[in-house]
Design an enzyme around this catalytic site. Structure first.
Site, PDB file in Angstrom:
ATOM      1  N   PRO A 100      -1.809  48.101   5.586  1.00 32.00           N
ATOM      2  CA  PRO A 100      -1.708  49.330   4.988  1.00 32.00           C
ATOM      3  C   PRO A 100      -1.818  48.779   3.595  1.00 32.00           C
ATOM      4  O   PRO A 100      -1.186  47.953   3.184  1.00 32.00           O
ATOM      5  CB  PRO A 100      -0.473  49.965   5.217  1.00 32.00           C
ATOM      6  CG  PRO A 100      -0.091  49.218   6.787  1.00 32.00           C
ATOM      7  CD  PRO A 100      -0.916  47.922   6.698  1.00 32.00           C
ATOM      8  N   ALA A 103       1.598  48.871   0.260  1.00 33.16           N
ATOM      9  CA  ALA A 103       3.044  49.134   1.118  1.00 33.16           C
ATOM     10  C   ALA A 103       3.826  47.908   1.086  1.00 33.16           C
ATOM     11  O   ALA A 103       4.739  47.691   1.912  1.00 33.16           O
ATOM     12  CB  ALA A 103       2.501  49.460   2.738  1.00 33.16           C
ATOM     13  N   GLY A 106       1.114  43.022   1.273  1.00 32.43           N
ATOM     14  CA  GLY A 106       0.125  41.899   0.566  1.00 32.43           C
ATOM     15  C   GLY A 106      -1.291  42.018   0.880  1.00 32.43           C
ATOM     16  O   GLY A 106      -1.958  41.238   0.665  1.00 32.43           O
ATOM     17  N   SER A 108      -3.506  43.128  -1.163  1.00 34.18           N
ATOM     18  CA  SER A 108      -4.480  42.855  -1.975  1.00 34.18           C
ATOM     19  C   SER A 108      -4.708  41.414  -2.283  1.00 34.18           C
ATOM     20  O   SER A 108      -5.676  40.910  -2.281  1.00 34.18           O
ATOM     21  CB  SER A 108      -3.958  43.180  -3.650  1.00 34.18           C
ATOM     22  OG  SER A 108      -2.932  42.679  -3.990  1.00 34.18           O
ATOM     23  N   ASP A 151       2.032  35.755  -2.291  1.00 35.15           N
ATOM     24  CA  ASP A 151       1.315  36.389  -1.531  1.00 35.15           C
ATOM     25  C   ASP A 151      -0.229  35.881  -1.299  1.00 35.15           C
ATOM     26  O   ASP A 151      -0.755  35.769   0.078  1.00 35.15           O
ATOM     27  CB  ASP A 151       0.868  37.718  -2.184  1.00 35.15           C
ATOM     28  CG  ASP A 151       1.931  38.787  -2.266  1.00 35.15           C
ATOM     29  OD1 ASP A 151       3.024  38.362  -1.980  1.00 35.15           O
ATOM     30  OD2 ASP A 151       1.755  39.879  -2.387  1.00 35.15           O
TER      31      ASP A 151
HETATM   32  C1  MEV Z   1       5.319  41.057  -3.666  1.00 37.29           C
HETATM   33  O1  MEV Z   1       4.534  40.987  -2.456  1.00 37.29           O
HETATM   34  C2  MEV Z   1       6.406  40.281  -4.066  1.00 37.29           C
HETATM   35  C3  MEV Z   1       6.875  40.238  -5.420  1.00 37.29           C
HETATM   36  O2  MEV Z   1       7.971  39.242  -5.540  1.00 37.29           O
HETATM   37  C4  MEV Z   1       6.106  39.831  -6.533  1.00 37.29           C
HETATM   38  C5  MEV Z   1       5.009  38.610  -6.484  1.00 37.29           C
HETATM   39  O3  MEV Z   1       6.160  37.457  -6.054  1.00 37.29           O
HETATM   40  O4  MEV Z   1       4.095  38.339  -6.971  1.00 37.29           O
HETATM   41  C6  MEV Z   1       7.715  41.498  -5.807  1.00 37.29           C
END
Ligand code: MEV
Length: 320
Positions: A100, A103, A106, A108, A151
């Site tokens: 998804p 959401a 990850g 992207s 990510d």
């Molecule tokens: C996003 O999946 C996780 C965050 O900690 C951003 C990041 O680590 O780049 C919110």
């Protein structure tokens, strides 16, 4: 010649947001994937089409001028980086994903990793996993502004990782078959970029308070690491609840997220928390597998998208 690459989505089990300022975090790869297929083309462009968002981006070879969809524009960055390493070739590239979007899972980064791997191989570059992850990180900067790198790292390597300030190590999980992860989406899409910047603003406003919360988040990760390695799942669940409280404190929870978190806990989850950037997106609940369908059922009454997921151990996969 056709090249395909796929990369998994992820959940952050501990430490999202805190990781942006150098605290440790723990991520797991999920058995949900984005697949990128590169085929040759007799045009003078790289044409990228996403079946999920029905959007298209065209990149002219030579000038690297783009036209088309804004939501694929980060892939231009990858093409630009690759153009300094090898001669680009025209291509028709298709994206298919069951992760998804927006959401907190990850999507992207998984797209950036799979795209980098598939197109670099198509133009004859042999990149290491580390190089692929690093190039994907450049695209993540365009989507997220100030990403930590967690990510793209988990999408590249799969499994479970401990991540801190650009360095990561693999975590050996114990007794994994006795638990399930249940992910429920609020259906509210939000921008990771905005969430990250908002939290950083709050930090800059109250550094003497927020720094203590960041230290607490770090201690949670340290305790969680031991619990994950020993398979002490009730402790992992409790620590997830503590982590959720800290995420609420830094302002990334919403009424919808809280409702899902409390629904999961009431239905018997060992723990439940926001996963990813928050302000919408998803929650993750941990449960003994025997209870997972009851918890998923309770969450389905409040959420249109509930997934009981497994852990992916393969990471990036390339096929030609
Ligand atoms: C996003 O999946 C996780 C965050 O900690 C951003 C990041 O680590 O780049 C919110």
């Amino acid at each position: 010649m056709v090249i395909e690459a796929s990369a998994p989505g992820k959940v952050i089990l501990f430490g999202e947001h805190f990781v942006v300022k150098g605290k440790p975090a723990i991520a797991l790869a999920l058995d949900l994937r984005v697949n990128v297929r590169v085929d040759s083309s007799n045009t003078n462009t790289i044409t990228i089409y996403s079946h999920n968002t029905n959007s298209k981006l065209e990149i002219e070879l030579g000038s690297l001028k783009t036209s088309g969809s804004e939501n694929l524009v980060q892939l231009h960055k990858i093409v630009e980086v690759l153009s300094s390493k090898a001669k680009l070739k025209p291509a028709y590239i298709e994206i298919n994903s069951n992760i998804p979007i927006a959401a907190g899972l990850g999507s992207s980064a998984s797209l950036a990793v799979a795209f980098t791997a598939a197109y670099s191989k198509f133009i004859g570059l042999e990149l290491t996993r580390e190089e692929i992850s690093r190039i994907a990180f450049e695209a993540e900067k365009i989507v997220h502004g100030k990403p930590s790198g967690i990510d793209n790292t988990i999408a590249t390597y799969g499994g479970a990782i401990l991540y801190k300030a650009g360095e990561f190590s693999r975590i050996k999980l114990s007794d994994i078959q006795s638990v399930s992860l249940i992910i429920a989406d609020t259906g509210i899409t939000r921008s990771t970029r905005k969430a990250v910047l908002r939290v950083l603003e709050l930090y800059n406003k109250y550094p003497e308070i927020l720094s203590l919360i960041y230290d607490a988040a770090e201690r949670i990760v340290v305790r969680a690491l031991g619990a994950l390695e020993n398979g002490s799942w009730p402790i992992v669940g409790e620590l997830m609840n503590l982590n959720h409280g800290l995420l609420s404190t830094i302002g990334v929870s919403t009424l919808e997220l809280e409702e899902l978190v409390f629904t999961a806990r009431r239905a018997g989850a060992l723990g439940a928390k926001i996963t990813g950037a928050g302000m919408g997106g998803s929650i993750i609940a941990l449960a003994y597998s025997a209870n997972s369908s009851r918890i998923a059922g309770a969450l389905r009454e409040k959420s249109k998208r509930v997934i009981v997921a497994g852990i992916d151990s393969r990471g990036l996969v390339i096929r030609s």
